[in-house]
Enzyme design. Structure first.
Site, PDB file in Angstrom:
ATOM      1  N   CYS A 115       0.826  -1.225   0.000  1.00 40.53           N
ATOM      2  CA  CYS A 115       0.000   0.000   0.000  1.00 40.53           C
ATOM      3  C   CYS A 115       0.856   1.268   0.000  1.00 40.53           C
ATOM      4  CB  CYS A 115      -0.907   0.034   1.228  1.00 40.53           C
ATOM      5  SG  CYS A 115      -1.839  -1.465   1.415  1.00 40.53           S
ATOM      6  N   HIS A 279      -3.841   7.118   1.316  1.00 42.13           N
ATOM      7  CA  HIS A 279      -4.049   5.812   0.681  1.00 42.13           C
ATOM      8  C   HIS A 279      -5.470   5.368   1.008  1.00 42.13           C
ATOM      9  CE1 HIS A 279      -4.074   1.643  -0.140  1.00 42.13           C
ATOM     10  NE2 HIS A 279      -3.967   1.271   1.122  1.00 42.13           N
ATOM     11  N   ASN A 309     -10.071  -0.621  -2.288  1.00 43.93           N
ATOM     12  CA  ASN A 309      -8.659  -0.382  -1.973  1.00 43.93           C
ATOM     13  C   ASN A 309      -7.818  -0.985  -3.103  1.00 43.93           C
ATOM     14  OD1 ASN A 309      -6.027  -0.685  -1.013  1.00 43.93           O
ATOM     15  ND2 ASN A 309      -6.645  -1.137   1.082  1.00 43.93           N
TER      16      ASN A 309
HETATM   17  N1  COA Z   1     -19.186  -9.520   5.183  1.00 46.15           N
HETATM   18  C1  COA Z   1     -19.894  -9.883   6.270  1.00 46.15           C
HETATM   19  N2  COA Z   1     -19.303 -10.219   7.432  1.00 46.15           N
HETATM   20  C2  COA Z   1     -17.960 -10.189   7.478  1.00 46.15           C
HETATM   21  C3  COA Z   1     -17.186  -9.835   6.367  1.00 46.15           C
HETATM   22  C4  COA Z   1     -17.844  -9.477   5.195  1.00 46.15           C
HETATM   23  N3  COA Z   1     -17.202  -9.122   4.093  1.00 46.15           N
HETATM   24  N4  COA Z   1     -15.880  -9.892   6.724  1.00 46.15           N
HETATM   25  C5  COA Z   1     -15.832 -10.288   8.012  1.00 46.15           C
HETATM   26  N5  COA Z   1     -17.096 -10.477   8.469  1.00 46.15           N
HETATM   27  C6  COA Z   1     -17.536 -10.899   9.792  1.00 46.15           C
HETATM   28  C7  COA Z   1     -16.480 -11.701  10.510  1.00 46.15           C
HETATM   29  O1  COA Z   1     -16.497 -13.046  10.117  1.00 46.15           O
HETATM   30  C8  COA Z   1     -16.907 -11.513  11.948  1.00 46.15           C
HETATM   31  O2  COA Z   1     -17.952 -12.398  12.210  1.00 46.15           O
HETATM   32  P1  COA Z   1     -18.113 -13.112  13.654  1.00 46.15           P
HETATM   33  O3  COA Z   1     -18.270 -11.988  14.618  1.00 46.15           O
HETATM   34  O4  COA Z   1     -19.315 -13.956  13.484  1.00 46.15           O
HETATM   35  O5  COA Z   1     -16.848 -13.859  13.857  1.00 46.15           O
HETATM   36  C9  COA Z   1     -17.481 -10.094  11.973  1.00 46.15           C
HETATM   37  O6  COA Z   1     -17.752  -9.770  10.613  1.00 46.15           O
HETATM   38  C10 COA Z   1     -16.535  -9.068  12.544  1.00 46.15           C
HETATM   39  O7  COA Z   1     -15.236  -9.290  12.001  1.00 46.15           O
HETATM   40  P2  COA Z   1     -14.063  -8.345  12.272  1.00 46.15           P
HETATM   41  O8  COA Z   1     -12.878  -8.798  11.475  1.00 46.15           O
HETATM   42  O9  COA Z   1     -13.893  -8.174  13.754  1.00 46.15           O
HETATM   43  O10 COA Z   1     -14.660  -7.012  11.651  1.00 46.15           O
HETATM   44  P3  COA Z   1     -14.153  -5.547  11.775  1.00 46.15           P
HETATM   45  O11 COA Z   1     -15.179  -4.728  12.410  1.00 46.15           O
HETATM   46  O12 COA Z   1     -12.760  -5.455  12.299  1.00 46.15           O
HETATM   47  O13 COA Z   1     -14.083  -5.120  10.230  1.00 46.15           O
HETATM   48  C11 COA Z   1     -12.452  -4.838   8.513  1.00 46.15           C
HETATM   49  C12 COA Z   1     -13.225  -5.827   9.364  1.00 46.15           C
HETATM   50  C13 COA Z   1     -11.505  -5.630   7.637  1.00 46.15           C
HETATM   51  C14 COA Z   1     -13.437  -4.055   7.655  1.00 46.15           C
HETATM   52  C15 COA Z   1     -11.709  -3.856   9.448  1.00 46.15           C
HETATM   53  O14 COA Z   1     -10.987  -4.567  10.418  1.00 46.15           O
HETATM   54  C16 COA Z   1     -10.778  -2.974   8.700  1.00 46.15           C
HETATM   55  O15 COA Z   1     -11.204  -2.173   7.888  1.00 46.15           O
HETATM   56  N6  COA Z   1      -9.479  -3.054   8.973  1.00 46.15           N
HETATM   57  C17 COA Z   1      -8.492  -2.313   8.245  1.00 46.15           C
HETATM   58  C18 COA Z   1      -8.263  -3.017   6.968  1.00 46.15           C
HETATM   59  C19 COA Z   1      -7.470  -2.230   5.999  1.00 46.15           C
HETATM   60  O16 COA Z   1      -7.555  -1.030   5.951  1.00 46.15           O
HETATM   61  N7  COA Z   1      -6.709  -2.941   5.213  1.00 46.15           N
HETATM   62  C20 COA Z   1      -5.922  -2.372   4.212  1.00 46.15           C
HETATM   63  C21 COA Z   1      -4.739  -1.770   4.790  1.00 46.15           C
HETATM   64  S1  COA Z   1      -3.777  -1.112   3.580  1.00 46.15           S
END
Ligand code: COA
Length: 352
Positions: A115, A279, A309
Site C-alpha cells: 500500500c 491511501h 482499496n
Molecule cells: N461480510 C460480512 N461479514 C464479514 C465480512 C464481510 N465481508 N468480513 C468479516 N465479516 C464478519 C467476521 O467473520 C466476523 O464475524 P463473527 O463476529 O461472526 O466472527 C465479523 O464480521 C466481525 O469481524 P471483524 O474482522 O472483527 O470485523 P471488523 O469490524 O474489524 O471489520 C475490517 C473488518 C476488515 C473491515 C476492518 O478490520 C478494517 O477495515 N481493517 C483495516 C483493513 C485495511 O484497511 N486494510 C488495508 C490496509 S492497507
C-alpha cells in the site's frame, strides 16, 4: 534541483463489481461492507486480456500526455505493485516493453512495499532527480487484485475490500521556486510482517516453527514449505491474510505520525494543507485522519467508495482524479500519505 509532478494519469477497468454482486457469491451484505469500509463498488480487470502491466502502461501513457512528454523522454521507470504479471521478472520491464523503450534500455525498478509502494516510489524518484541523475521519471502504482483473492465466504474480510486499477505520474526536474516535492518520509516495522500478507508461495520455512505461540503448533507443518506444496494448494493458503483490527489500530496512529512528520520537516502547519490524499485503505481510516488533522471535506480526496482499496494504485488514481476534477490548483500544498502491509508507512509533501 527539485522534482515536480508534471503529469498525472489513471486507468480503471470498465467492469464494475458492486457489493450486491458480491452478495451473490459469498455470505456478505452491502450494508456490512459500506458500514465497515465505505466501499460501494470496485473494478475488476478483464481476465486474460488485462494485467497489472497493461493497466500500468495505460495510466503511464495518460500521465505522459498530460505532462507533454513522449516515452523517449523518460529516463527511468518505477513501478509499485504487489500483484505483478510474473513472480519474476518484475512488471516494470513489461511496461518498458509496452512503451516501446527497449532500444533506449533505461532502468526499470519494481517496488514491493504494497500500500505504501507509490510513496516509496516517489521518494526514490525524487532522490534520483535531486542528485541530477535523471530528468523525467515515470512513477506508477498498479494492481490486479482480482486475479488472486479467495472469493468464498472464507476470504470475505479481504475480498470485499480490494479492487483493480493503475495510476501514474511523470516526475520531472525543475528549479522553479515554490514548486515540486518538499519532503518525503518512509517507515516500516517488520514485527508486523505476517499480519497483512500473502506468504505462499515462498521460501518461508522456519518462521512459523519458531513462533508456535503465535501461529499454533499446527502451522509448523502447514508452512514447512519451500515455495509451494500440495498442502498449500489444497488448503488455499496462497491467498492473502489480514488481521483487520490490528491493521486499523496501527493505521490511524501511523498515518497521523507520518503526516505530522512531513509538516514538521517542511515547517508547515495542518492548516496549510490544501489537499490531503490518503491511501484509500478504508473510508473510516481516512475519516479518522481527516478529523485528527481538522481538515474540511473539500481538503481530503476519497474515492474508495467507487474503486475499493487498490493498494499501490490508490494514491496515484486519487491524485489524477483530483487533478482531473480541478480539486487541486497550481501552487497548492498537497500531502500524500500511506500505511499498509509490512507494516510500512510514509508521506510526500509537495507543491502542485
Ligand atoms: N461480510 C460480512 N461479514 C464479514 C465480512 C464481510 N465481508 N468480513 C468479516 N465479516 C464478519 C467476521 O467473520 C466476523 O464475524 P463473527 O463476529 O461472526 O466472527 C465479523 O464480521 C466481525 O469481524 P471483524 O474482522 O472483527 O470485523 P471488523 O469490524 O474489524 O471489520 C475490517 C473488518 C476488515 C473491515 C476492518 O478490520 C478494517 O477495515 N481493517 C483495516 C483493513 C485495511 O484497511 N486494510 C488495508 C490496509 S492497507
Amino acid at each position: 534541483m527539485r522534482s515536480k509532478i508534471k503529469g498525472t494519469g489513471y486507468y480503471v477497468p470498465d467492469n464494475v463489481v458492486t457489493n450486491f454482486d458480491l452478495e451473490k457469491i459469498m455470505d456478505t451484505s452491502d450494508a456490512w461492507i459500506q458500514e465497515r469500509t465505505g466501499i460501494k463498488e470496485r473494478r475488476y480487470a478483464q481476465k486474460g486480456k488485462e494485467t497489472t502491466s497493461t493497466m500500468a502502461t495505460k495510466a503511464a501513457q495518460r500521465a505522459m500526455q498530460q505532462a507533454g512528454v513522449s516515452a523517449e523522454d523518460i529516463d527511468f521507470i518505477i513501478l509499485a505493485t504487489l500483484s505483478p504479471d510474473y513472480y519474476f521478472p518484475g512488471a516494470a520491464v513489461l511496461v518498458q516493453r509496452m512503451l516501446g523503450l527497449q532500444k533506449k534500455e533505461i532502468g526499470a525498478l519494481d517496488i514491493r512495499t504494497q500500500c505504501t509502494g507509490f510513496i516509496y516510489g516517489l521518494s526514490i524518484g525524487d532522490q534520483f532527480i535531486r542528485s541530477g541523475m535523471y530528468k523525467n521519471i515515470l512513477v506508477i502504482g498498479a494492481e490486479m487484485h482480482s486475479m488472486g483473492m479467495d472469493m468464498s465466504t472464507k476470504g470475505r474480510n479481504i475480498s470485499v475490500i480490494f479492487g483493480d486499477g493503475a495510476g501514474a505520474v511523470v516526475l520531472q526536474a525543475t528549479n522553479e521556486e515554490g514548486s515540486g516535492i518538499i519532503t518525503t518520509n518512509l517507515h516500516s516495522n517488520g514485527d508486523f510482517a505476517e499480519e497483512l500478507a500473502m506468504i505462499s508461495p515462498g521460501c518461508h520455512a522456519g518462521y512459523h516453527e519458531q513462533n508456535p505461540a503465535k501461529y499454533g503448533a499446527e502451522s509448523a507443518t502447514v508452512f514447512d514449505s519451500v515455495f509451494i506444496t500440495p498442502k498449500i494448494v489444497e488448503d488455499g493458503l496462497y491467498f492473502p491474510n489480514m488481521n483487520g483490527q490490528l491493521v486499523f489500530k496501527n493505521a490511524v496512529v501511523k498515518f497521523t505520525q507520518t503526516i505530522e512528520e512531513a509538516l514538521r520537516d517542511a515547517g508547515k502547519r495542518k492548516e496549510d494543507i490544501d489537499m490531503l490524499i490518503p491511501h484509500q485503505a478504508n473510508l473510516r481510516i481516512s475519516q479518522f485522519i481527516q478529523k485528527r488533522m481538522g481538515l474540511e471535506d473539500d481538503r481530503v480526496w476519497n474515492n474508495i467508495q467507487r474503486y475499493g482499496n487498490t493498494t499501490a494504485a490508490s494514491i496515484p488514481i486519487a491524485l489524477a482524479e483530483a487533478v482531473e476534477n480541478k480539486a487541486i490548483s497550481e501552487g497548492d500544498l498537497v500531502c500524500l500519505s500511506a500505511f499498509g502491509s509490512g507494516f510500512t508507512w510514509g508521506s510526500v509533501l509537495f507543491y502542485f
